[in-house]
Design a protein around this motif. Structure first.
Motif, short mmCIF file in Angstrom:
data_model
loop_
_atom_site.label_atom_id
_atom_site.label_comp_id
_atom_site.label_asym_id
_atom_site.label_seq_id
_atom_site.Cartn_x
_atom_site.Cartn_y
_atom_site.Cartn_z
N ILE A 32 7.85 -3.78 3.90
CA ILE A 32 7.40 -4.65 2.79
C ILE A 32 8.00 -4.22 1.44
N VAL A 33 8.78 -3.16 1.45
CA VAL A 33 9.35 -2.68 0.18
C VAL A 33 10.53 -3.55 -0.22
N ALA A 34 10.43 -4.11 -1.43
CA ALA A 34 11.54 -4.88 -1.99
C ALA A 34 12.00 -4.18 -3.26
N PHE A 50 14.94 8.29 0.73
CA PHE A 50 14.65 7.51 1.94
C PHE A 50 14.84 6.01 1.65
N LEU A 51 14.32 5.55 0.52
CA LEU A 51 14.42 4.12 0.18
C LEU A 51 15.86 3.74 -0.14
N ALA A 52 16.57 4.63 -0.82
CA ALA A 52 17.97 4.35 -1.14
C ALA A 52 18.81 4.25 0.13
N VAL A 53 18.48 5.07 1.12
CA VAL A 53 19.20 5.00 2.40
C VAL A 53 18.97 3.64 3.08
N GLN A 54 17.81 3.02 2.78
CA GLN A 54 17.55 1.67 3.33
C GLN A 54 18.28 0.59 2.51
N GLY A 55 19.02 1.01 1.50
CA GLY A 55 19.80 0.05 0.71
C GLY A 55 19.07 -0.44 -0.54
N PHE A 99 10.20 -4.85 -11.34
CA PHE A 99 10.24 -4.13 -10.07
C PHE A 99 9.62 -4.96 -8.94
N GLY A 100 10.32 -4.94 -7.80
CA GLY A 100 9.78 -5.61 -6.61
C GLY A 100 8.68 -4.78 -5.97
N THR A 101 8.76 -3.46 -6.17
CA THR A 101 7.76 -2.55 -5.60
C THR A 101 7.58 -1.36 -6.54
N VAL A 102 6.33 -0.94 -6.67
CA VAL A 102 6.04 0.35 -7.32
C VAL A 102 5.40 1.24 -6.26
N SER A 130 4.97 -5.66 -4.83
CA SER A 130 3.99 -4.84 -4.11
C SER A 130 3.80 -3.46 -4.73
N LEU A 131 2.62 -2.96 -4.47
CA LEU A 131 2.27 -1.59 -4.85
C LEU A 131 1.96 -0.83 -3.57
N ILE A 132 2.56 0.32 -3.39
CA ILE A 132 2.26 1.16 -2.22
C ILE A 132 1.78 2.50 -2.74
N PHE A 133 0.59 2.87 -2.37
CA PHE A 133 -0.08 4.00 -3.01
C PHE A 133 -0.75 4.87 -1.94
N GLU A 134 -0.50 6.17 -2.01
CA GLU A 134 -1.30 7.11 -1.22
C GLU A 134 -1.61 8.32 -2.07
#
Ligand SMILES: C[S@@+](CC[C@H](N)C(=O)[O-])C[C@H]1O[C@@H](n2cnc3c(N)ncnc32)[C@H](O)[C@@H]1O
Length: 201
Positions: A32-34, A50-55, A99-102, A130-134
């Motif tokens: 779901i990360v954009a 990790f995210l940069a490796v996904q492009g 930002f598409g994702t924080v 989207s926001l992804i938070f842990e």
């Protein structure tokens, strides 16, 4: 209060304190990360790389220049580029509608910083972003497996729901899980996980 000197000292050895593998909650939900992605308190780069490796295009912000220098070295090792910005989130102004994702992974901040920052984070997301938070939950105080010892810096699902009124929760839960992130976070822990989508404007 943990300041820049505290964090620079913590990151001063060659090893990666929280390891070089991404946070598993982020990894599980990468679909779901954009981009572009803003990573709050990115640290030594494990999640940004990790995210940069996904492009994905990623901007990692952190108070520690030592951490971000290690983050850039990790990116180079992985043959990807990441953007970094040394900033204290107490004063940081993310660019609006950008930002598409924080992501906020173990980015524990005192309430006086969160109260100012989180509305700006909502503004920084594009509509539908989207926001992804842990983060460790308040219960983590009794686990002794990492995280701050100050209850104000620990999370509950209620605190999160109130902090992001313009985002609709997709997932919001407190769970006990095994954490294995370098020397810094190891063992059974209580965490709060949150994924939310910003309302269309
Ligand atoms: C537990 S580490 C987590 C790092 C990274 N998110 C990860 O998951 O590997 C917390 C991070 O918050 C950063 N930090 C603490 N206070 C901050 C502040 N006021 N502004 C920006 N970063 C801060 C620290 O430098 C540190 O990198």
């Amino acid at each position: 209060m943990f300041d820049k000197t505290f964090w620079n000292d913590r990151y001063s050895s060659k090893e990666y304190l929280y390891g070089v593998k991404p946070n598993t909650f982020l990894e599980e939900h990468v679909d779901i990360v954009a981009g572009p992605v803003l990573s709050l308190s990115e640290g030594e780069g494990r999640n940004a790389v990790f995210l940069a490796v996904q492009g994905l295009q990623v901007l990692g912000v952190d108070i520690s220049e030592v951490a971000l220098s290690k983050a850039r070295a990790l990116a180079e090792l992985n043959k990807v580029e990441i953007q970094t910005e040394v900033a204290d989130l107490a004063f940081y102004e993310p660019k609006k509608h950008s930002f598409g994702t924080v992501i906020s992974i173990s980015a524990h901040l005192p309430s006086f910083i969160r109260n100012r920052l989180y509305p700006l984070v909502e503004q920084a997301l594009i509509p539908g972003g989207s926001l992804i938070f842990e983060a460790y939950s308040e219960k983590q105080l009794s686990y002794n497996t990492g995280g701050p010892k100050d209850v104000d810096m620990l999370m509950t699902t209620e605190k999160l729901e109130q902090a992001f009124p313009n985002c609709a929760p997709i997932l919001l839960r407190e769970v006990e899980r095994e954490v294995s992130e370098g020397k810094g976070h190891t063992g059974l822990a209580s965490v709060v996980q949150f994924i939310a989508r910003k309302h269309a404007e």
